[in-house]
Design a protein around this motif. Sequence first.
Motif, mmCIF file in Angstrom:
data_model
loop_
_atom_site.group_PDB
_atom_site.id
_atom_site.type_symbol
_atom_site.label_atom_id
_atom_site.label_comp_id
_atom_site.label_asym_id
_atom_site.label_seq_id
_atom_site.Cartn_x
_atom_site.Cartn_y
_atom_site.Cartn_z
ATOM 1 N N LEU A 151 0.662 -1.243 -0.121
ATOM 2 C CA LEU A 151 -0.033 0.015 0.110
ATOM 3 C C LEU A 151 0.985 1.185 -0.092
ATOM 4 O O LEU A 151 1.886 1.330 0.789
ATOM 5 N N VAL A 156 -2.197 5.432 3.278
ATOM 6 C CA VAL A 156 -2.252 4.634 4.589
ATOM 7 C C VAL A 156 -2.602 5.387 5.901
ATOM 8 O O VAL A 156 -3.426 4.919 6.643
ATOM 9 N N CYS A 309 -7.301 -3.948 3.928
ATOM 10 C CA CYS A 309 -6.845 -3.022 2.925
ATOM 11 C C CYS A 309 -5.789 -3.500 2.117
ATOM 12 O O CYS A 309 -5.700 -3.171 0.913
ATOM 13 N N GLY A 310 -4.984 -4.106 2.756
ATOM 14 C CA GLY A 310 -3.875 -4.748 2.110
ATOM 15 C C GLY A 310 -4.356 -5.886 1.105
ATOM 16 O O GLY A 310 -4.028 -5.901 -0.181
ATOM 17 N N ASN A 313 -6.336 -3.875 -1.615
ATOM 18 C CA ASN A 313 -5.732 -2.441 -2.125
ATOM 19 C C ASN A 313 -6.507 -1.394 -1.669
ATOM 20 O O ASN A 313 -6.782 -0.316 -2.650
ATOM 21 N N THR A 315 -6.750 2.320 0.101
ATOM 22 C CA THR A 315 -6.115 3.203 0.770
ATOM 23 C C THR A 315 -6.900 4.559 0.662
ATOM 24 O O THR A 315 -7.847 4.702 -0.036
#
Length: 352
Positions: A151, A156, A309-310, A313, A315
Motif C-alpha cells: 500500500l 495509509v 485494506c492490504g 488494495n 487506501t
Amino acid sequence: MPNAKAYSATSDTSPLAFAQIPRREPTERDVEIEILFCGVCHSDLHQVRNEWSAMPTTYPCVPGHEIVGRVTQVGSGVSKYKRGDIVGVGCLVDSDQTCPQCQANLEQFCPHSTFTYNSPDKHGTAPVTYGGYSSSIVVDQHFVLSVPGNLSLAGVAPLLCAGITTYSPMRRWGDLKGKKVGVIGLGGLGHMGVKFSHAFGAHTTVLTTSPNKKDSALSLGADEVILSSDANEMQKHTGSFDFILDTVSADHDINAYLNLLKIDGTLTLVGAPDKPMPVSAFGLLFGRKKLAGSLIGGIAETQEMLDFCGTHNITSDVEVIPIQQVNEAYERLLKSDVKYRFSIDMASLKSA
C-alpha cells in the motif's frame, strides 16, 4: 531526554509553527518510530482551536493521530517489530490493558486510555502527549500496527482514523454482501465508507446534498447516488436500506434518513455534530429501527482493517502536502476543499 522536530500551536488563535518537543527514551516495551506521513483529521483542527468543551486543549498542542513511519529502535521486551519495519499508530498510544474493555479488545473505551495527543502523559515526558506532526514518536508496542507492504504510505496514514472509524461499524453490523448500504456524506470519512461498503459486496448508495459529487461517488465504488435534498427522490427509497453510515458533522435532519431504513435496519453515527439532533420516537418505533454510534476501533480490529485494506488494495484518497502548508490545509479543510484527506510528507520537517 531526546528532542524531536514538530509543528505545534501555543494557543487557540495561534497558527501551527515549528517547535522542538521532548520524546522519551524507549522503555523495554516501546517502539521508536521515524514518522514518514501523518494524516490531517478534522479533529486536529477542533483540538488545535480548543473547540471541544468536553476535551479542552492543553498547550502547546502537537496534533496528529494518523501516523505511518519506520521503526528506528525497539525496547528489549519487543519481539514483534524490528528496525526498518513500516508501522502505523492511530488515535491511541496507551491504556491500562487490564480493564474489561481492554480485555475485550476495546481499548478505545478504556477509562484510562491515552490518546495520541492532548492526553496526560503517564511517562512524565511532557504535561500531555504530543502527536504525529513531528519527526518521531515513541509508543508502547501494543499500540503499534503492521502496515501491508503493497500500500501507498501516504494513503495509509488516514486509515488509522478515517479508515477504522468507518470500517468498524460496518464490520460489526454483520455480513453486508448483497445488502443495501447507504453512506451519508462524501468527505474524508464518507469516501472511506464507500470503499469499504463496496469491498464488502454491498449495494452501495451515497446520500449527498451536492449534485456535483455523483461522478466522484460512482468512481469510488458507489452503485447509485441519492440527492438527499430532493424529497421526491428520498421518498422513492423509503424503507429500503439495511444499514446507513452517517459521516456528517454538520447539523442535519436525522429523521429523514431513519425513514429510509428497513424493519430492524440500523443507522450508525460516526460524524459528530456540535448540537443535539432531535429524533422522532415514531421514526424508531415503526420499523424497530436502531440508531447507534461508533468510536474508532480497538487495536486488534484496527490491524484487521489494515490487513483487509492490504488484501483489497484500499487506501485513502489523499493530497500530499509539506508540513509548511498545514495552516493553509486547515483553512481548506473548513471549506471541504480536498479530495479527500490531506497527508503530510514529514520529510519536509527536516528543512524546518
